[in-house]
Design a protein around this motif. Structure first.
Motif, mmCIF file in Angstrom:
data_model
loop_
_atom_site.group_PDB
_atom_site.id
_atom_site.type_symbol
_atom_site.label_atom_id
_atom_site.label_comp_id
_atom_site.label_asym_id
_atom_site.label_seq_id
_atom_site.Cartn_x
_atom_site.Cartn_y
_atom_site.Cartn_z
ATOM 1 N N SER A 72 -7.184 -2.521 -4.922
ATOM 2 C CA SER A 72 -5.805 -2.628 -4.474
ATOM 3 C C SER A 72 -5.514 -4.109 -4.262
ATOM 4 C CB SER A 72 -5.571 -1.831 -3.187
ATOM 5 O OG SER A 72 -6.326 -2.357 -2.118
ATOM 6 N N ILE A 73 -4.301 -4.516 -4.636
ATOM 7 C CA ILE A 73 -3.883 -5.911 -4.508
ATOM 8 C C ILE A 73 -2.601 -5.911 -3.694
ATOM 9 C CG2 ILE A 73 -3.364 -8.056 -5.716
ATOM 10 C CD1 ILE A 73 -4.675 -6.850 -8.218
ATOM 11 N N ALA A 97 -5.916 -0.259 -10.802
ATOM 12 C CA ALA A 97 -5.369 -1.164 -9.791
ATOM 13 C C ALA A 97 -4.168 -0.539 -9.103
ATOM 14 C CB ALA A 97 -4.977 -2.495 -10.418
ATOM 15 N N VAL A 99 -1.061 -1.890 -6.755
ATOM 16 C CA VAL A 99 -0.396 -3.132 -6.352
ATOM 17 C C VAL A 99 0.797 -2.788 -5.486
ATOM 18 C CG1 VAL A 99 0.908 -5.125 -7.178
ATOM 19 C CG2 VAL A 99 -1.129 -4.376 -8.424
ATOM 20 N N ILE A 123 2.051 0.655 -9.117
ATOM 21 C CA ILE A 123 2.706 -0.538 -8.570
ATOM 22 C C ILE A 123 3.991 -0.137 -7.859
ATOM 23 C CG2 ILE A 123 3.727 -0.993 -10.864
ATOM 24 C CD1 ILE A 123 3.657 -4.015 -10.070
ATOM 25 N N SER A 126 7.324 -4.007 -5.614
ATOM 26 C CA SER A 126 6.901 -5.272 -6.209
ATOM 27 C C SER A 126 7.882 -5.683 -7.312
ATOM 28 C CB SER A 126 5.491 -5.147 -6.799
ATOM 29 O OG SER A 126 4.531 -4.907 -5.788
#
Length: 211
Positions: A72-73, A97, A99, A123, A126
């Motif tokens: 995770s970012i 991923a 995000v 995502i 973002s």
């Protein structure tokens, strides 16, 4: 040189070091460094890593999250999302991923691409702005067998896909894309699909706005 580590929470700061360990007390300087630490980690294969972006930073260089890696970012402060500046460099996801609460500015595309299938990007909340690609998907490229999911707050703006493969200014989708509440605006392509180019056989679910 990035050494293998069992660290699972990695910090990135503009005040970080090119040889940082990624700890809260010794953060790395770019997102690419953090991804390299994940790729080279000695932690168990099933580990899900977290990359915490503390302030505005750069991507640093072209980088690929390795197949089988999960991360995770996120921004450290979700009330003030940090920006990752690309400088034309690209981020490739060959693993999985998540995000959230980040801005990506000037990347050479975010690509879900790797050997076989199973690449996935989730995502939310973002923004991807001013992304440019010459291989399709100025904002995001989704290969066959890969999956893109957004349930809220994704904005893709002023991205472009150029050249002979310039399809999908915002998104090029050859896999599966499910977008709820997404806004794709101001994107351009040299070949087709200024907002989204969906290939034959690809799956697209869109509940949002394109212009």
């Amino acid at each position: 040189l990035v050494e293998s580590s069992a660290l699972t929470k990695i910090y990135v700061s503009s005040a970080g070091s090119s040889d940082g360990t990624g700890s809260a007390f010794n953060p790395v300087q770019t997102l690419a460094q953090a991804v390299a630490l994940v790729n080279n980690s000695s932690a168990a294969a099933a580990t899900k890593f977290e990359i915490v972006i503390q302030d505005d930073v750069s991507l640093g260089n072209d980088v690929t999250l390795s197949s089988g890696k999960k991360v995770s970012i996120v921004s450290e402060d979700d009330s003030s999302p940090a920006t990752v500046s690309g400088g034309g460099k690209s981020l490739t996801i060959a693993g999985e991923a998540d995000v959230s609460y980040l801005n990506f500015d000037g990347l050479g595309g975010i690509s879900l691409y790797g050997v076989g299938s199973g690449q996935k990007l989730t995502i939310n909340n973002s923004t991807i702005i001013r992304g440019t690609s010459s291989s399709g998907g100025g904002g995001i490229y989704v290969k066959s067998g890969a999956e893109l999911v957004s349930s809220e707050g994704l904005v893709i703006k002023d991205c472009k896909s150029e050249g002979s493969l310039g399809y999908g200014g915002g998104i090029y989708n050859a896999g599966t894309a499910s977008l709820t509440g997404a806004k794709i605006t101001g994107c351009t392509s040299s070949k087709g699909g200024s907002a989204i180019y969906n290939t034959l056989g690809a799956s697209l679910t869109l509940d949002g706005e394109t212009s």
